[in-house]
Enzyme design. Structure first.
Site, PDB file in Angstrom:
ATOM      1  N   GLY A 194       0.792  -1.237   0.000  1.00 58.25           N
ATOM      2  CA  GLY A 194       0.000   0.000   0.000  1.00 58.25           C
ATOM      3  C   GLY A 194       0.819   1.278   0.000  1.00 58.25           C
ATOM      4  O   GLY A 194       0.315   2.333   0.405  1.00 58.25           O
ATOM      5  N   ASN A 197       1.804   3.000  -2.659  1.00 55.28           N
ATOM      6  CA  ASN A 197       1.204   3.935  -3.628  1.00 55.28           C
ATOM      7  C   ASN A 197      -0.094   4.514  -3.087  1.00 55.28           C
ATOM      8  O   ASN A 197      -0.392   5.692  -3.288  1.00 55.28           O
ATOM      9  CB  ASN A 197       0.959   3.235  -4.975  1.00 55.28           C
ATOM     10  CG  ASN A 197       2.225   3.184  -5.798  1.00 55.28           C
ATOM     11  OD1 ASN A 197       2.669   4.189  -6.323  1.00 55.28           O
ATOM     12  ND2 ASN A 197       2.835   2.005  -5.866  1.00 55.28           N
ATOM     13  N   ARG A 225     -14.752 -15.434 -10.440  1.00 53.55           N
ATOM     14  CA  ARG A 225     -14.305 -14.035 -10.585  1.00 53.55           C
ATOM     15  C   ARG A 225     -15.511 -13.101 -10.706  1.00 53.55           C
ATOM     16  O   ARG A 225     -15.507 -11.988 -10.200  1.00 53.55           O
ATOM     17  CB  ARG A 225     -13.444 -13.879 -11.849  1.00 53.55           C
ATOM     18  CG  ARG A 225     -12.071 -14.423 -11.679  1.00 53.55           C
ATOM     19  CD  ARG A 225     -11.135 -14.004 -12.800  1.00 53.55           C
ATOM     20  NE  ARG A 225      -9.845 -14.638 -12.575  1.00 53.55           N
ATOM     21  CZ  ARG A 225      -8.904 -14.158 -11.768  1.00 53.55           C
ATOM     22  NH1 ARG A 225      -9.084 -13.006 -11.156  1.00 53.55           N
ATOM     23  NH2 ARG A 225      -7.785 -14.802 -11.575  1.00 53.55           N
ATOM     24  N   ARG A 269      -5.126  -8.772  -8.944  1.00 51.32           N
ATOM     25  CA  ARG A 269      -6.207  -9.624  -9.455  1.00 51.32           C
ATOM     26  C   ARG A 269      -6.659  -9.101 -10.803  1.00 51.32           C
ATOM     27  O   ARG A 269      -6.776  -7.892 -10.986  1.00 51.32           O
ATOM     28  CB  ARG A 269      -7.415  -9.576  -8.512  1.00 51.32           C
ATOM     29  CG  ARG A 269      -7.401 -10.577  -7.417  1.00 51.32           C
ATOM     30  CD  ARG A 269      -8.719 -10.548  -6.679  1.00 51.32           C
ATOM     31  NE  ARG A 269      -9.804 -11.154  -7.453  1.00 51.32           N
ATOM     32  CZ  ARG A 269     -10.004 -12.450  -7.552  1.00 51.32           C
ATOM     33  NH1 ARG A 269      -9.218 -13.304  -6.937  1.00 51.32           N
ATOM     34  NH2 ARG A 269     -11.007 -12.923  -8.281  1.00 51.32           N
ATOM     35  N   HIS A 326       1.742   0.339 -13.094  1.00 50.33           N
ATOM     36  CA  HIS A 326       2.504  -0.873 -13.424  1.00 50.33           C
ATOM     37  C   HIS A 326       3.990  -0.529 -13.396  1.00 50.33           C
ATOM     38  O   HIS A 326       4.395   0.521 -13.914  1.00 50.33           O
ATOM     39  CB  HIS A 326       2.075  -1.375 -14.805  1.00 50.33           C
ATOM     40  CG  HIS A 326       2.738  -2.664 -15.181  1.00 50.33           C
ATOM     41  ND1 HIS A 326       2.342  -3.881 -14.662  1.00 50.33           N
ATOM     42  CD2 HIS A 326       3.792  -2.921 -15.997  1.00 50.33           C
ATOM     43  CE1 HIS A 326       3.117  -4.831 -15.155  1.00 50.33           C
ATOM     44  NE2 HIS A 326       4.001  -4.278 -15.959  1.00 50.33           N
ATOM     45  N   ALA A 343       9.695   6.599  -7.865  1.00 47.11           N
ATOM     46  CA  ALA A 343       9.108   7.283  -9.034  1.00 47.11           C
ATOM     47  C   ALA A 343       7.587   7.111  -9.041  1.00 47.11           C
ATOM     48  O   ALA A 343       6.846   8.056  -9.334  1.00 47.11           O
ATOM     49  CB  ALA A 343       9.724   6.723 -10.318  1.00 47.11           C
TER      50      ALA A 343
HETATM   51  C1  GAR Z   1       3.830  -1.344  -7.271  1.00 50.99           C
HETATM   52  O1  GAR Z   1       5.194  -1.329  -7.607  1.00 50.99           O
HETATM   53  C2  GAR Z   1       2.980  -1.498  -8.508  1.00 50.99           C
HETATM   54  O2  GAR Z   1       3.526  -0.901  -9.635  1.00 50.99           O
HETATM   55  C3  GAR Z   1       2.935  -2.998  -8.663  1.00 50.99           C
HETATM   56  O3  GAR Z   1       2.817  -3.486  -7.350  1.00 50.99           O
HETATM   57  C4  GAR Z   1       3.494  -2.607  -6.467  1.00 50.99           C
HETATM   58  C5  GAR Z   1       2.579  -2.315  -5.306  1.00 50.99           C
HETATM   59  O4  GAR Z   1       3.269  -1.635  -4.308  1.00 50.99           O
HETATM   60  N1  GAR Z   1       1.846  -3.406  -9.483  1.00 50.99           N
HETATM   61  C6  GAR Z   1       1.913  -4.413 -10.340  1.00 50.99           C
HETATM   62  O5  GAR Z   1       2.887  -5.118 -10.475  1.00 50.99           O
HETATM   63  C7  GAR Z   1       0.644  -4.639 -11.149  1.00 50.99           C
HETATM   64  N2  GAR Z   1       0.899  -5.512 -12.233  1.00 50.99           N
HETATM   65  P1  GAR Z   1       2.481  -0.915  -3.146  1.00 50.99           P
HETATM   66  O6  GAR Z   1       1.480  -1.937  -2.580  1.00 50.99           O
HETATM   67  O7  GAR Z   1       3.518  -0.568  -2.136  1.00 50.99           O
HETATM   68  O8  GAR Z   1       1.793   0.286  -3.722  1.00 50.99           O
END
Ligand code: GAR
Length: 208
Positions: free
Chosen positions: A18, A20, A71, A97, A115, A179
């Protein structure tokens, strides 16, 4: 007296740490930011991000995907929660998911994802490992609109990150995540200020 600015009610969907989510939530505290994080929802009851959200005073919810047989059933329940919470916009932030085409269609133009690569390179799982294995010198992160095809919607913003000699997936992930934490709030601000996601033909790009 000026009318208070109406903030969009955003739900952030997570599966893990979490970070982001936290970056968006902190940016959204600003009075000028066009969003309020109204809900953080995880498909995993043990997601660290749920605790982070609680500390930030944000409402949380869990929909444990293991309790659903299809799903479609999971996405139907998710849709209901989002309606109940009067959500205007969804940010996927490490939500691991796949969403059904029906769910994506219901939220078309109101759902975005981050991503950890410069799409269209390195789609799917382990994007950071894929970049290292391919010998890339530059990778990065992308915020894009969500469409039925995974990691394929119109690009809203990207940030390039160098791959340095001796990088491991962990050291590179740290640089990419720093970033991401700058890019995702900016991308959300951009989209909500425009009130719509950019169409394929008028994509906007943030780079720094
Ligand atoms: C992030 O780096 C995001 O880009 C990636 O998961 C991480 C979550 O980090 N997402 C993917 O790989 C989606 N395909 P966070 O839980 O600390 O935000």
């Amino acid at each position: 007296m000026s009318t208070p600015h109406l903030k969009a009610r955003v739900a952030i969907l997570i599966s893990g740490r979490g970070s982001n989510m936290e970056a968006i939530a902190k940016a959204a505290r600003g009075t000028d930011f066009p969003a309020k994080v109204a809900l953080v929802l995880s498909n995993r009851p043990d997601a660290e991000g749920l605790k982070r959200a609680e500390k930030l005073g944000i409402k949380t919810a869990v929909l444990d995907h293991t309790q659903f047989t299809t799903r479609e059933a999971f996405d139907g329940a998710l849709h209901q929660v989002l309606l109940q919470e009067e959500i205007d916009f969804i940010c996927l932030a490490g939500f691991m998911r796949l969403l059904t085409p029906g769910f994506v269609a219901s939220w078309e133009g109101r759902i975005m994802n981050i991503h950890p690569s410069l799409l269209p390179s390195y789609k799917g799982l382990n994007a950071i490992e894929q970049a290292i294995e391919a010998g890339a010198k530059i990778t990065g992160c992308t915020v894009h609109a969500v469409t039925a095809d995974m990691d394929s919607g119109p690009i809203i913003g990207q940030c390039a990150v160098p791959v340095l000699a001796g990088d491991t997936p962990e050291t590179l992930a740290k640089r990419i995540q720093a970033a991401e934490h700058r890019l995702y709030p900016q991308a959300l601000w951009l989209v909500l200020s425009g009130q719509h996601l950019p169409a394929e033909e008028d994509e906007q790009l943030i780079s720094f």
